[in-house]
Design a protein around this motif. Structure first.
Motif, mmCIF file in Angstrom:
data_model
loop_
_atom_site.group_PDB
_atom_site.id
_atom_site.type_symbol
_atom_site.label_atom_id
_atom_site.label_comp_id
_atom_site.label_asym_id
_atom_site.label_seq_id
_atom_site.Cartn_x
_atom_site.Cartn_y
_atom_site.Cartn_z
ATOM 1 N N LEU A 248 0.808 -1.577 -0.116
ATOM 2 C CA LEU A 248 -0.221 -0.229 -0.098
ATOM 3 C C LEU A 248 1.130 0.910 0.359
ATOM 4 C CD1 LEU A 248 -2.641 1.159 0.579
ATOM 5 C CD2 LEU A 248 -2.138 1.490 2.966
ATOM 6 N N GLY A 249 2.082 1.242 0.996
ATOM 7 C CA GLY A 249 2.483 2.686 1.578
ATOM 8 C C GLY A 249 3.825 2.381 -0.378
ATOM 9 N N ALA A 250 4.212 1.875 -0.858
ATOM 10 C CA ALA A 250 4.425 1.358 -2.111
ATOM 11 C C ALA A 250 3.738 2.336 -2.964
ATOM 12 C CB ALA A 250 5.675 0.377 -2.627
ATOM 13 N N GLY A 251 2.219 2.047 -3.579
ATOM 14 C CA GLY A 251 2.042 2.283 -4.329
ATOM 15 C C GLY A 251 1.080 3.847 -4.270
ATOM 16 N N LEU A 252 1.899 3.924 -3.175
ATOM 17 C CA LEU A 252 0.907 5.429 -3.163
ATOM 18 C C LEU A 252 2.443 6.277 -3.229
ATOM 19 C CD1 LEU A 252 -0.491 5.439 0.827
ATOM 20 C CD2 LEU A 252 -1.688 6.568 -1.334
ATOM 21 N N LEU A 253 3.627 5.643 -2.655
ATOM 22 C CA LEU A 253 4.903 6.771 -3.308
ATOM 23 C C LEU A 253 4.891 6.063 -4.562
ATOM 24 C CD1 LEU A 253 7.447 5.728 -0.117
ATOM 25 C CD2 LEU A 253 6.042 7.711 -0.814
ATOM 26 N N ILE A 254 4.951 5.132 -5.732
ATOM 27 C CA ILE A 254 5.020 5.174 -6.943
ATOM 28 C C ILE A 254 4.377 6.466 -7.407
ATOM 29 C CG2 ILE A 254 3.537 4.228 -9.047
ATOM 30 C CD1 ILE A 254 4.991 1.479 -7.771
ATOM 31 N N SER A 255 3.051 6.908 -7.271
ATOM 32 C CA SER A 255 2.507 7.603 -8.000
ATOM 33 C C SER A 255 2.752 9.579 -7.025
ATOM 34 C CB SER A 255 0.606 7.484 -7.946
ATOM 35 O OG SER A 255 0.510 6.625 -8.481
ATOM 36 N N THR A 256 3.152 9.347 -6.729
ATOM 37 C CA THR A 256 3.197 10.493 -5.507
ATOM 38 C C THR A 256 5.108 11.339 -6.108
ATOM 39 O OG1 THR A 256 3.302 9.978 -3.928
ATOM 40 C CG2 THR A 256 1.170 10.480 -4.550
ATOM 41 N N ILE A 257 5.732 10.165 -5.349
ATOM 42 C CA ILE A 257 7.718 10.890 -5.382
ATOM 43 C C ILE A 257 8.533 10.090 -5.461
ATOM 44 C CG2 ILE A 257 6.985 12.924 -3.008
ATOM 45 C CD1 ILE A 257 8.458 10.026 -1.780
ATOM 46 N N GLY A 258 7.618 8.320 -6.610
ATOM 47 C CA GLY A 258 8.702 7.816 -6.842
ATOM 48 C C GLY A 258 9.608 7.096 -6.271
ATOM 49 N N VAL A 259 9.949 6.729 -5.071
ATOM 50 C CA VAL A 259 10.330 6.425 -4.595
ATOM 51 C C VAL A 259 10.240 4.901 -3.676
ATOM 52 C CG1 VAL A 259 12.460 8.344 -4.501
ATOM 53 C CG2 VAL A 259 10.590 7.692 -2.604
ATOM 54 N N ALA A 260 9.116 4.051 -4.105
ATOM 55 C CA ALA A 260 8.384 2.674 -3.888
ATOM 56 C C ALA A 260 9.055 1.986 -2.962
ATOM 57 C CB ALA A 260 7.516 2.248 -4.820
ATOM 58 N N SER A 261 10.650 1.649 -3.797
ATOM 59 C CA SER A 261 11.383 0.438 -3.245
ATOM 60 C C SER A 261 12.390 0.782 -1.835
ATOM 61 C CB SER A 261 12.431 0.024 -4.109
ATOM 62 O OG SER A 261 11.590 0.163 -5.498
ATOM 63 N N SER B 79 -0.648 -2.441 -3.200
ATOM 64 C CA SER B 79 -0.411 -1.202 -4.192
ATOM 65 C C SER B 79 -1.039 -0.751 -5.082
ATOM 66 C CB SER B 79 1.136 -1.284 -4.585
ATOM 67 O OG SER B 79 0.766 -3.069 -5.914
ATOM 68 N N VAL B 80 -1.795 -1.902 -5.490
ATOM 69 C CA VAL B 80 -3.330 -1.797 -6.996
ATOM 70 C C VAL B 80 -3.869 -0.040 -6.102
ATOM 71 C CG1 VAL B 80 -4.753 -2.971 -6.342
ATOM 72 C CG2 VAL B 80 -4.188 -2.084 -8.425
ATOM 73 N N GLY B 81 -4.483 0.085 -4.837
ATOM 74 C CA GLY B 81 -5.214 0.722 -4.524
ATOM 75 C C GLY B 81 -4.370 1.878 -3.793
ATOM 76 N N GLY B 82 -3.280 2.090 -3.899
ATOM 77 C CA GLY B 82 -1.919 2.450 -3.229
ATOM 78 C C GLY B 82 -1.378 3.956 -4.776
ATOM 79 N N GLY B 83 -1.184 2.987 -5.651
ATOM 80 C CA GLY B 83 -0.954 3.963 -6.698
ATOM 81 C C GLY B 83 -2.279 4.959 -7.388
ATOM 82 N N TYR B 84 -3.514 3.933 -7.215
ATOM 83 C CA TYR B 84 -4.504 4.994 -7.558
ATOM 84 C C TYR B 84 -4.857 6.111 -6.625
ATOM 85 C CZ TYR B 84 -9.240 6.281 -9.137
ATOM 86 O OH TYR B 84 -9.978 7.665 -9.785
ATOM 87 N N VAL B 85 -4.947 5.824 -5.389
ATOM 88 C CA VAL B 85 -4.921 7.153 -4.371
ATOM 89 C C VAL B 85 -3.728 7.925 -4.333
ATOM 90 C CG1 VAL B 85 -4.758 7.551 -1.801
ATOM 91 C CG2 VAL B 85 -6.447 5.406 -3.170
ATOM 92 N N GLY B 86 -2.679 7.743 -4.749
ATOM 93 C CA GLY B 86 -1.480 8.488 -4.654
ATOM 94 C C GLY B 86 -1.284 9.583 -6.096
ATOM 95 N N ALA B 87 -2.082 8.435 -6.716
ATOM 96 C CA ALA B 87 -2.282 9.550 -8.389
ATOM 97 C C ALA B 87 -3.644 10.778 -8.008
ATOM 98 C CB ALA B 87 -2.669 8.793 -9.465
#
Length: 255
Positions: free
Chosen positions: A17-30, A220-228
């Motif tokens: 979840l946290g990684a998904g949020l970061l992918i769509s915001t600041i880009g440091v998911a790993s 991550s799937v939900g985190g990615g969309y919310v992050g966007a």
């Protein structure tokens, strides 16, 4: 990992979840997901490959969340997609062929350098515009130099990926005059492209932990969309500060 250990299951799910949020915001998911996979017992190379596969859904949902931004400049969207796919194919092969940890010394400093570029991007971009003259048209397409560096970022994304989003923000921020929200959407698409191509290689040639992949994907799937939805509303200054803080944190943890 042990699917019977509830604490490990919850930890990886939350990391997704946290990684998904970061992918769509600041880009440091790993920064979030990779250390968690190692902590629950996966060897580093297995954790790296499994992390890449498990975060594909986050890139898909995040790119869907940025669909309006990606439609604004189809040429840049297509160029980013293609160069990152080509680069990631080479990066994935490097991960499989080179000894583990071969870039351990270089990666933190590379991330720190790109954080510096992101931080000073408004001043550098202003200097470049002044050099071009007042009548110069806005740079809405990627030139040859920007394309080369975007491809190299794709290589890094396929090889390891930690901080690749920060790098893409720096490349696109300096190489184009696109709005930062569009750059953020393109960065998310770049991460998706790199992960999809690397996944195709890893499915055939790499050792993967499917329990970890499934848990990361679910979170991550939900985190990615919310992050966007969050990322497209961030003020440029706030976005840059978060990118630099996230990148510096990633670099320090990787030292």
């Amino acid at each position: 990992m042990n699917p019977g250990d509830l604490s490990d299951v919850l930890l990886v799910l939350v990391a997704g979840l946290g990684a998904g949020l970061l992918i769509s915001t600041i880009g440091v998911a790993s920064l979030v997901s990779f250390p968690v996979l190692v902590a629950v017992g996966l060897p580093p190379v297995v954790a790296n490959a499994s992390n890449t596969v498990g975060l594909v859904p986050a890139g898909l949902s995040g790119s869907f969340g940025y669909r309006e931004e990606l439609r604004e400049n189809p040429a840049a969207t297509l160029r980013v997609l293609l160069v990152c796919m080509v680069g990631a194919a080479g990066g994935a092969w490097l991960l499989l062929l080179l000894p583990p940890g071969v870039f351990e010394v270089v990666v933190p400093w590379l991330i720190l350098f790109t954080c510096l570029l992101v931080g000073v991007q408004p001043w550098l971009a202003g200097w470049l515009r002044r050099r071009q003259g007042p009548d110069a048209a806005p740079r809405e397409e990627m030139g040859p130099v920007t394309t080369v560096f975007a491809t190299l970022t794709g290589v890094y994304g396929g090889y390891f990926g930690a901080g690749s989003g920060v790098m893409m923000v720096a490349v696109l921020g300096l190489g184009t005059d696109l709005e930062l929200r569009v750059v953020n959407g393109l960065k998310t698409l770049a991460i998706l492209a790199s992960n999809v191509v690397a996944t195709a290689v890893f499915l055939v040639f790499a050792d993967l932990d499917w329990t970890a992949i499934g848990l990361l994907a679910a979170g991550s799937v939900g985190g990615g969309y919310v992050g966007a939805r969050v990322g497209r509303r961030l003020r440029p200054t706030v976005f840059r500060v978060l990118v630099v803080l996230g990148g510096v944190t990633a670099a320090v943890l990787l030292m």
